[in-house]
Structure formats: C-alpha cells, structure tokens
Design a protein around this motif. Sequence first.
Motif, mmCIF file in Angstrom:
data_model
loop_
_atom_site.group_PDB
_atom_site.id
_atom_site.type_symbol
_atom_site.label_atom_id
_atom_site.label_comp_id
_atom_site.label_asym_id
_atom_site.label_seq_id
_atom_site.Cartn_x
_atom_site.Cartn_y
_atom_site.Cartn_z
ATOM 1 N N GLY A 196 3.346 10.559 20.651
ATOM 2 C CA GLY A 196 4.355 10.508 22.362
ATOM 3 C C GLY A 196 5.417 11.377 22.037
ATOM 4 N N LEU A 197 6.288 10.812 22.227
ATOM 5 C CA LEU A 197 7.434 11.761 21.496
ATOM 6 C C LEU A 197 7.583 12.489 20.651
ATOM 7 N N GLY A 198 7.206 11.750 19.348
ATOM 8 C CA GLY A 198 6.818 12.575 17.834
ATOM 9 C C GLY A 198 5.814 13.589 18.377
ATOM 10 N N MET A 245 16.046 17.913 14.189
ATOM 11 C CA MET A 245 14.485 17.221 13.616
ATOM 12 C C MET A 245 13.944 18.020 14.198
ATOM 13 N N LEU A 246 14.220 19.520 14.742
ATOM 14 C CA LEU A 246 12.689 19.943 14.334
ATOM 15 C C LEU A 246 12.322 20.949 12.960
ATOM 16 N N THR A 247 13.644 21.130 12.348
ATOM 17 C CA THR A 247 13.862 21.931 11.205
ATOM 18 C C THR A 247 13.121 21.176 10.732
ATOM 19 N N LEU A 248 13.516 19.893 10.536
ATOM 20 C CA LEU A 248 13.139 18.764 9.613
ATOM 21 C C LEU A 248 11.410 18.449 9.687
ATOM 22 N N ILE A 249 11.024 18.538 10.597
ATOM 23 C CA ILE A 249 9.410 18.035 10.652
ATOM 24 C C ILE A 249 9.442 19.755 10.634
ATOM 25 N N GLN A 250 9.375 20.452 10.621
ATOM 26 C CA GLN A 250 8.842 22.317 9.686
ATOM 27 C C GLN A 250 9.127 22.232 8.415
ATOM 28 N N GLY A 282 1.062 -1.224 -0.130
ATOM 29 C CA GLY A 282 0.126 0.418 0.152
ATOM 30 C C GLY A 282 0.778 1.291 0.229
ATOM 31 N N ALA A 283 0.189 2.094 1.184
ATOM 32 C CA ALA A 283 1.019 3.682 0.990
ATOM 33 C C ALA A 283 2.252 3.288 1.503
ATOM 34 N N ASN A 284 2.841 4.811 0.337
ATOM 35 C CA ASN A 284 4.663 4.644 0.878
ATOM 36 C C ASN A 284 4.344 5.422 2.363
ATOM 37 N N ILE A 285 5.443 4.570 3.010
ATOM 38 C CA ILE A 285 5.026 5.105 4.820
ATOM 39 C C ILE A 285 6.672 5.468 5.669
ATOM 40 N N VAL A 286 6.880 6.395 5.594
ATOM 41 C CA VAL A 286 8.573 6.776 6.380
ATOM 42 C C VAL A 286 8.130 7.187 7.861
ATOM 43 N N VAL A 287 9.024 5.966 8.428
ATOM 44 C CA VAL A 287 8.258 6.228 10.365
ATOM 45 C C VAL A 287 9.458 6.692 10.846
ATOM 46 N N LEU A 322 12.985 8.714 -0.311
ATOM 47 C CA LEU A 322 11.799 7.892 -0.386
ATOM 48 C C LEU A 322 10.498 8.054 -0.777
ATOM 49 N N ASP A 323 9.867 9.222 -1.254
ATOM 50 C CA ASP A 323 8.848 9.569 -2.358
ATOM 51 C C ASP A 323 7.951 9.585 -0.977
ATOM 52 N N PRO A 324 8.147 9.235 0.716
ATOM 53 C CA PRO A 324 6.955 9.514 1.190
ATOM 54 C C PRO A 324 5.484 9.711 1.172
ATOM 55 N N ASP A 325 4.599 8.861 1.142
ATOM 56 C CA ASP A 325 2.585 9.782 1.161
ATOM 57 C C ASP A 325 2.255 9.579 2.423
ATOM 58 N N GLY A 326 3.688 9.520 3.405
ATOM 59 C CA GLY A 326 3.143 10.043 5.235
ATOM 60 C C GLY A 326 4.552 9.659 5.956
ATOM 61 N N ILE A 327 4.670 10.290 6.685
ATOM 62 C CA ILE A 327 5.295 10.089 7.631
ATOM 63 C C ILE A 327 4.824 10.449 9.083
ATOM 64 N N VAL A 328 5.636 9.252 10.190
ATOM 65 C CA VAL A 328 4.730 8.630 11.361
ATOM 66 C C VAL A 328 6.499 9.216 12.157
ATOM 67 N N LEU A 329 6.264 10.118 13.191
ATOM 68 C CA LEU A 329 7.507 10.936 13.985
ATOM 69 C C LEU A 329 6.851 9.669 15.762
ATOM 70 N N SER A 330 7.283 8.812 15.179
ATOM 71 C CA SER A 330 7.131 7.416 16.753
ATOM 72 C C SER A 330 7.611 7.918 18.190
ATOM 73 N N SER A 331 7.083 7.142 19.061
ATOM 74 C CA SER A 331 7.598 7.014 20.665
ATOM 75 C C SER A 331 8.175 7.015 20.584
#
Lengths: 169, 358
Positions: B246-248, B229-234, B168-173, B208-217
């Motif tokens: 959680g931490l994410g 990492m904060l810049t990356l999230i922005q 399915g969808a390409n997800i980066v965790v 990785l051409d993500p369709d979605g990103i998960v920031l883990s706990s």
Amino acid sequence: MTKEIVDAMAMQRALTRITYEIIEKNKGINNLVIVGIKTRGVFIGKHIAERLQQLESAEIPVGELDISSYRDDQAETIAKQPLDVNIDGKRVILVDDVLYTGRTIRAALDALMDNGRPAVVNLAVLVDRGHRELPIRADFVGKNIPTSAMERIQVNVEEVDGRDSVEIE
Amino acid sequence: MAKRYLILEDGSVYEGVAFGAPATTFGEIFFHTAMTGYQEIMTNPIYHNQIVVFTMPTIGAAGINHRADEAIGPMVKGVVVREVAEVSTNRLQSMSLHEFLLRHNVPGISQVDTRALTRHLRETGSQKASIVDYPDDHAFDQLRALVLTNQEVQQTSTPRAYVNPGRGANIVVIDFGLKNGILRMLNDYDANVTVLPYTATLEEVLNLDPDGIVLSSGPGNPHDIPDEMLTLIQTLQQKVPLLGIGLGHELFALANGVQVEPMRIEHHGMNHPIREQITNQIMYATQAQGYQIVKSTIKGTDVFVTHVDLTDGSIQGLRHRNYPAFSVQFFPDTAPGPVEATQPFDDFMDMVTVRRGG
C-alpha cells in the motif's frame, strides 16, 4: 513409501523466485541463454524462460543438453550430441532438476565447454538434496531438501510425468 | 428512529436514520464496494478520519467479532449505509454493529440512497462530509471550515517500537499506519517481528539485525512522508529483503525514482482482477488506493512491473531489478478479502529464508 513434499503450486512459486533471482544476479536478461539438462532440466528451463519472457517480452533461447556421452560411469561409446543453441560469449543458466553428487553437473560443464566458450555459467536446480562428491554448488535453488543417501528424490514435470511435484521415497 | 443528515462540501444533503453514536462528525467521504468485511474496513488505519459509504446494501449481518479487528477500534469517523441488518446469526459475534459504533462514539446513518450517493461521488471525487442532526447553514459553515490533516501517518503510526515475538525469522515492520492483518500473516510464519515507528532511522533498523523489512500500508499522501524515509529505503533495499504494501509500495516507488500521483476516482473494493505478470495468473485482492504509480516514469529506473490491475490498468506491483525487494499496491493480508492474494507474503518469507541460508 512415496511422499509428496513439494506440490505443483509450491514448485511453480519456486521457479518464479528463481526467475526473479536470475534477473537480480544478471542485472537483466541481456545475453542470457538457458541450457536444460535432459530430460526434466529442459522442461524446468523452459518454464523459467517463459517467465522471463512474460516479464521482459524478450525470447530467451533454451538449449537441450544431452550428457550421456560425458558421464563418468559409462564407457565412451555413445555419440556426442551437439548443443542446439549458441553459447559463445553468453551468460548461460544451466538447469537441472536435482543436484546430488555433482557428477551430472561436472559432465554437463564438460559438454558445455565442447560446444563453445560461455562468458559465465550459473547453475539453477529445483532441488538440492546434498551429498556432494565434487566441489560444485548451485547459484539458484528452488528447494533445499536435506536427505539421507538411502532416500530417493523424484521430480515430476507435467510434460513428462503428467504432474508437477517433488516426491521422496 | 431519529432522522439524521449526511451533508457534503458541495452542498448536497442526504436524509437518513441515525444508528451508532448520536455524535456529529466530519471527515473525508469515500465509498467502498466490497460485499464483505465491513468490520475490517472500519478498523483499517488507512481509513483514519474518513467517512465510509458502503455500497453493499445491507451491512452488519455478521455483527462484530474481535478476531476481525484491524486496529484497536474503528478508525473511520462515520458510517453510511443503505440498511443496517437487524438480525445477525453469527455465533462468533460479540456485539452488533450498532453497539460497536456506540461504544466507540462513531455515528452511523442508514436508509441513505447509497446508489445515488456513490454515483454522485464518482462524479465529484472525494470531498469533505459531515453527519449532522440538521442540515442548516451553521452545519455547512462548520463543514467548509474543516481542514483535513496531512498528519495521518503521524497519528496512526506507533509512537514507540514494540515486539510481536516469534521463533522464526527476524522481521522489522516500519509502521505507517499498520493494520493487524500484516502482523497476523507474519505470525503464520512464526516471524519474530519488531514494529518501528515511521520515524525509524537506519541505525535503529540495522541494530535489530533484520532478516527482512516490511513497509506497512497506511493512510494519506506518500509525499507527506519525510524524504529521510526514502533515503532509508534506498539503503535498506540493498541490504535486506524488502516488502512494501500500500503506502509502503508507493514509498518504495518514490525511493526508486518512480512518480506517484493521486487518482481522481479512488479505488476501494475487491472486485478488480489483478494479473501477476510473470505467471500470467489472475487474482482478486482487497484494494484501498487513493494514489497510483505514474506508468511513464518507470522506464529508465531499476524497478519493473510485476502486477497490473486489469480493470483500470493501474500498476499493482513493482520489483527491484538488482535487489530482493518488491512491493504491492493491494492488501496481501486478505483482511478482508480473497485468500488467494496472500502470495506476496509467501514470496517475501521465501526470499528471507533463502538469504538466511535455508
């Protein structure tokens, strides 16, 4: 044979997602007016307005649009019903249950323009079933349900039909 | 059974009976109020290097079943219980709690008055603790000399990228101390998941051409994560649907200018009602929370509150006003926990599907 393809829970979540998308697209809820197309569009519109109110604690006006007199398949004998909310200069979210040929939306846009001059009109529908006959598309879609023209899609809302669901026949 | 002792940094001593491994152990102590899910709790990387006190009086009645592992083995350094169940009739178990701890060299201590201990910890807040054979001066000296690491994420995050394939969808965790439950949930959607270490760069993610990103706990203090990492999230939140857990969630808040502070009494359990603001619905979820959003710093930022804890008023969910990005403080992977809390995954995958043109 009738088959339920979206249950009450999934329908509620779709409306929740549409609400968040409306906030994203409009950068907030300033100047927002919801206009529901009678009958089920009105109730769906009210559900979206309730959600916006829960989040932002501001009341969003919900208008009821009767497009009977604007339909292209009926003689112009029905009296026009004025819209009950002011849409001049507003960001209007037009809401209907099913997007199909696009003719209802065409009529609704005519009806809207007769009632004022909105700044923007966006279209939110619970179901997009394809088969457009006019160049119209929705900005917010609850569920894309590809159908054949032979099939029938029925959206049920609690207030009218006693349950929330989408059925295919 | 051999006598053992739990000693705390403040000088308190609790006598008990040994189970699990006979080793001496040190760590930060905390109590968990859940009545089920001891295996998931012991193996959750968020509890890396900690000593867990279970307030549930009997622990071990379901044995150990590897389907309930949240990591390859236990993450905690010690286990404190009132009583270990001697009999387990769970047909899925592959070993007892005692055997599991013995195999992984984690000591346990039972017959401890966990009610008194929990009351005490509620007063003092979390502190350093040790499980020892005898509570002499030497043991206390050792305990006081213990320096708690601020490198928890470094120690639990994967050192290199790996794939958990799906169709399915390409997800980066992004792994800050990922627990298996998150991957298990993404498996349910047949997502093609790539897990990246917490040091991932923007280029590595976007390649990785993500369709979605998960920031883990994950464990530890969100302020210990490098600012990159904060810049990356922005940047990522503007491009791709994003879910923080959680931490994410705490990092998502920091990246959007909201402040995060340590809680005096940490919250580890699953008995707090959480309200989803938009629908006014109540749910229960597993929470493991040592930090919280500073409410007063949300105003004026581009995020708004989506979930609130009705017991302590703490903020349990945030969402970005302009982008398809949101985060939850609680664990939506329900391992362990009430399955009603999985909604954030549905919402996230729905967002991903919509943006893929589904």
